[in-house]
Design a protein around this motif. Sequence first.
Motif, mmCIF file in Angstrom:
data_model
loop_
_atom_site.group_PDB
_atom_site.id
_atom_site.type_symbol
_atom_site.label_atom_id
_atom_site.label_comp_id
_atom_site.label_asym_id
_atom_site.label_seq_id
_atom_site.Cartn_x
_atom_site.Cartn_y
_atom_site.Cartn_z
ATOM 1 N N VAL A 188 0.832 -1.197 0.000
ATOM 2 C CA VAL A 188 0.000 0.000 0.000
ATOM 3 C C VAL A 188 0.871 1.253 0.000
ATOM 4 O O VAL A 188 0.585 2.221 -0.701
ATOM 5 C CB VAL A 188 -0.987 -0.018 1.185
ATOM 6 C CG1 VAL A 188 -1.639 1.344 1.396
ATOM 7 C CG2 VAL A 188 -2.051 -1.075 0.956
ATOM 8 N N THR A 239 -2.360 -3.883 -6.417
ATOM 9 C CA THR A 239 -2.625 -3.062 -5.230
ATOM 10 C C THR A 239 -2.997 -1.647 -5.654
ATOM 11 O O THR A 239 -3.932 -1.050 -5.110
ATOM 12 C CB THR A 239 -1.397 -3.036 -4.305
ATOM 13 O OG1 THR A 239 -1.134 -4.355 -3.853
ATOM 14 C CG2 THR A 239 -1.611 -2.124 -3.106
ATOM 15 N N ARG A 255 -6.626 -0.432 -4.757
ATOM 16 C CA ARG A 255 -6.501 0.507 -3.638
ATOM 17 C C ARG A 255 -6.441 -0.180 -2.278
ATOM 18 O O ARG A 255 -6.706 0.433 -1.246
ATOM 19 C CB ARG A 255 -7.636 1.537 -3.645
ATOM 20 C CG ARG A 255 -7.884 2.233 -4.974
ATOM 21 C CD ARG A 255 -6.725 3.014 -5.469
ATOM 22 N NE ARG A 255 -6.539 4.217 -4.670
ATOM 23 C CZ ARG A 255 -5.513 5.015 -4.799
ATOM 24 N NH1 ARG A 255 -4.582 4.766 -5.679
ATOM 25 N NH2 ARG A 255 -5.393 6.071 -4.050
ATOM 26 N N HIS A 256 -6.105 -1.459 -2.256
ATOM 27 C CA HIS A 256 -5.884 -2.189 -1.009
ATOM 28 C C HIS A 256 -4.988 -3.391 -1.315
ATOM 29 O O HIS A 256 -4.762 -3.720 -2.476
ATOM 30 C CB HIS A 256 -7.197 -2.654 -0.378
ATOM 31 C CG HIS A 256 -7.838 -3.794 -1.100
ATOM 32 N ND1 HIS A 256 -8.623 -3.614 -2.221
ATOM 33 C CD2 HIS A 256 -7.801 -5.136 -0.881
ATOM 34 C CE1 HIS A 256 -9.044 -4.795 -2.646
ATOM 35 N NE2 HIS A 256 -8.569 -5.732 -1.844
ATOM 36 N N VAL A 274 -5.082 -0.863 3.767
ATOM 37 C CA VAL A 274 -5.699 0.140 2.901
ATOM 38 C C VAL A 274 -5.097 1.490 3.254
ATOM 39 O O VAL A 274 -4.631 1.704 4.368
ATOM 40 C CB VAL A 274 -7.235 0.212 3.057
ATOM 41 C CG1 VAL A 274 -7.890 -1.069 2.603
ATOM 42 C CG2 VAL A 274 -7.626 0.552 4.466
ATOM 43 N N ARG A 275 -5.115 2.397 2.311
ATOM 44 C CA ARG A 275 -4.627 3.741 2.569
ATOM 45 C C ARG A 275 -5.744 4.520 3.250
ATOM 46 O O ARG A 275 -6.896 4.484 2.812
ATOM 47 C CB ARG A 275 -4.247 4.431 1.264
ATOM 48 C CG ARG A 275 -3.686 5.788 1.497
ATOM 49 C CD ARG A 275 -3.080 6.340 0.244
ATOM 50 N NE ARG A 275 -2.487 7.603 0.567
ATOM 51 C CZ ARG A 275 -2.710 8.717 -0.092
ATOM 52 N NH1 ARG A 275 -3.503 8.716 -1.132
ATOM 53 N NH2 ARG A 275 -2.129 9.828 0.279
#
Length: 111
Positions: free
Chosen positions: A48, A88, A92-93, A109-110
Amino acid sequence: MRSIAHAARWRRGCICRPLIRDVHRVGVDRHRHAATRLPACCTASGRVLMMHRTDAQIRQYLESIDIKQFSAKTITDRAQILSQFQQTRNERHSVIDEEYEIRLRSIAVRL
């Protein structure tokens, strides 16, 4: 089941260290210290953190490190690792399934 708490450090909206890790009958606990440095290529939080980098930067990173086999499921092929970084970035995870340690699954996750 026991929980091991880790220190978190914030940088540009990302968690640099996992906050909580649940361990259930894991033989070896590699995460004993909050300052443990783990390779980005086989940890969910590492992937991430790298998702904002370009493919060229990720290739440069992969060429600069010695990729170790931590478990039977560790991905050691650089092309396959690059593909995981791209996945990724797209999703987005990141989910890691026993790549660092058997019976350890991680999700990042961000924030």
